[in-house]
Design an enzyme around this catalytic site. Structure first.
Site, PDB file in Angstrom:
ATOM      1  N   HIS A 178      -7.014  -4.543  10.226  1.00  0.00           N
ATOM      2  CA  HIS A 178      -6.752  -4.302   8.802  1.00  0.00           C
ATOM      3  C   HIS A 178      -5.479  -5.013   8.351  1.00  0.00           C
ATOM      4  O   HIS A 178      -4.553  -5.235   9.114  1.00  0.00           O
ATOM      5  CB  HIS A 178      -6.760  -2.809   8.440  1.00  0.00           C
TER       6      HIS A 178
ATOM      7  N   ASN B 295      -7.251  -2.686  14.330  1.00  0.00           N
ATOM      8  CA  ASN B 295      -8.662  -2.947  13.998  1.00  0.00           C
ATOM      9  C   ASN B 295      -8.805  -4.130  13.036  1.00  0.00           C
ATOM     10  O   ASN B 295      -9.856  -4.347  12.460  1.00  0.00           O
ATOM     11  CB  ASN B 295      -9.308  -1.690  13.394  1.00  0.00           C
TER      12      ASN B 295
ATOM     13  N   GLU C  27      -9.504  -1.721   5.429  1.00  0.00           N
ATOM     14  CA  GLU C  27     -10.141  -1.411   6.704  1.00  0.00           C
ATOM     15  C   GLU C  27     -11.375  -2.293   6.913  1.00  0.00           C
ATOM     16  O   GLU C  27     -11.846  -2.944   5.973  1.00  0.00           O
ATOM     17  CB  GLU C  27     -10.544   0.071   6.707  1.00  0.00           C
TER      18      GLU C  27
ATOM     19  N   ASP D  38       0.813  -1.207   0.000  1.00  0.00           N
ATOM     20  CA  ASP D  38       0.000   0.000   0.000  1.00  0.00           C
ATOM     21  C   ASP D  38       0.851   1.264   0.000  1.00  0.00           C
ATOM     22  O   ASP D  38       2.071   1.212   0.153  1.00  0.00           O
ATOM     23  CB  ASP D  38      -0.949   0.005   1.215  1.00  0.00           C
TER      24      ASP D  38
HETATM   25  C1  GLP Z   1      -0.299   0.288   8.830  1.00  0.00           C
HETATM   26  C2  GLP Z   1      -0.028  -0.372   7.438  1.00  0.00           C
HETATM   27  C3  GLP Z   1      -0.265  -1.838   7.498  1.00  0.00           C
HETATM   28  C4  GLP Z   1       0.416  -2.343   8.752  1.00  0.00           C
HETATM   29  C5  GLP Z   1      -0.398  -1.944   9.959  1.00  0.00           C
HETATM   30  C6  GLP Z   1       0.188  -2.337  11.293  1.00  0.00           C
HETATM   31  O1  GLP Z   1      -1.258   1.267   8.815  1.00  0.00           O
HETATM   32  N1  GLP Z   1      -0.712   0.151   6.321  1.00  0.00           N
HETATM   33  O2  GLP Z   1       0.230  -2.459   6.323  1.00  0.00           O
HETATM   34  O3  GLP Z   1       0.522  -3.727   8.728  1.00  0.00           O
HETATM   35  O4  GLP Z   1      -0.749  -0.584   9.880  1.00  0.00           O
HETATM   36  O5  GLP Z   1       1.252  -1.521  11.631  1.00  0.00           O
HETATM   37  P1  GLP Z   1       2.265  -1.830  12.783  1.00  0.00           P
HETATM   38  O6  GLP Z   1       3.142  -2.930  12.316  1.00  0.00           O
HETATM   39  O7  GLP Z   1       3.003  -0.528  12.921  1.00  0.00           O
HETATM   40  O8  GLP Z   1       1.498  -2.181  14.004  1.00  0.00           O
END
Ligand code: GLP
Length: 236
Positions: free
Chosen positions: A138, A136, A143, A67
């Site tokens: 995702h 959440n 989302e 993304d």
């Molecule tokens: C972000 C990214 C995701 C990621 C997630 C968890 O917003 N777009 O691809 O896996 O949130 O992030 P983290 O590893 O910092 O907890």
């Protein structure tokens, strides 16, 4: 779904790096799906240690990031382009033309998402995809409410996701939208590794473990796939 539990984020990162490097060794032309966020940082650090340029590990590897924020140019300090250069691409011998990240600053983000999806198909599809897990539920930026068959597209970020990523945009203009691979796109990867590290993931782990398929919890779609490994640290 195969679960592995680790006592620390360090041990989890070590295991993730081992899987990553084994995939490249098994198939030097592997097509990888790559995540950003805090969870994969330790994995990338270990890969860079093992795979500095002179070892040519990445010579034939192709990568597709999950993304990118809409409206954010590649050279913005909080872009996922910048993140990937900093944590991985600057340090290994990946061919620039084999690196793919959606262009968040494209004039027509919807067209960019379609182009990106086509690029994945033209590369022969994803071989191994690493994912992080949002609090959440995702995956990528899919989302809650994202259809399980969604393709790469423009999505609106929830207020909680924008809050979770606000620290990377100190000037306050946290993006409202992103381009993300869809859940359907991700599920077509031959193998998937989900990294669950960091704090605040306890509830998300519980929901995932329950095994209930529910579009209000995007990661539950992974139960539809036959080759998913979850690496979770005990702090999750
Ligand atoms: C972000 C990214 C995701 C990621 C997630 C968890 O917003 N777009 O691809 O896996 O949130 O992030 P983290 O590893 O910092 O907890």
């Amino acid at each position: 779904m195969d679960w592995e539990q680790y006592e620390s984020d360090e041990l989890l990162s070590e295991r993730a790096a081992e899987i990553f490097l084994a995939a490249i060794r098994d198939n030097p032309r592997v097509v990888l799906g790559l995540p950003t966020g805090r969870s994969p940082v330790g994995m990338y650090r270990r890969i860079v240690r093992e795979c500095a340029r002179e070892y040519h590990c990445f010579r034939n590897v192709t990568t597709f990031n999950l993304d990118e924020y809409v409206g954010v140019s590649p050279d913005h300090p909080a872009s996922y382009h910048t993140y990937m250069q900093h944590h991985l691409f600057d340090h290994v011998d990946v061919q620039p033309e084999c690196v793919h990240i959606p262009h968040g600053d494209a004039k027509d983000p919807a067209a960019e998402a379609l182009r990106y999806e086509r690029e994945i198909v033209e590369a022969g599809g994803l071989g191994l995809t690493f994912l992080g897990l949002g609090r959440n539920g995702h995956i990528g930026f899919n989302e809650p409410g994202s259809p399980f068959d969604a393709r790469t597209r423009v999505v609106e970020l929830t207020p909680s996701t924008r809050k979770a990523n606000a620290e990377f945009f100190p000037e306050g203009n946290v993006p409202t939208h992103a381009i993300t691979m869809g859940i359907g796109t991700i599920l077509e990867s031959q193998a998937i590794v989900l990294l669950v590290a960091g704090e605040g993931k306890h509830d998300a782990i519980g929901r995932l473990r329950s095994g209930t398929l529910d579009e209000s919890f995007p990661a539950s779609a992974l139960w539809k796939h036959r080759n998913v490994k979850v690496l979770a640290s005990s702090f999750a």
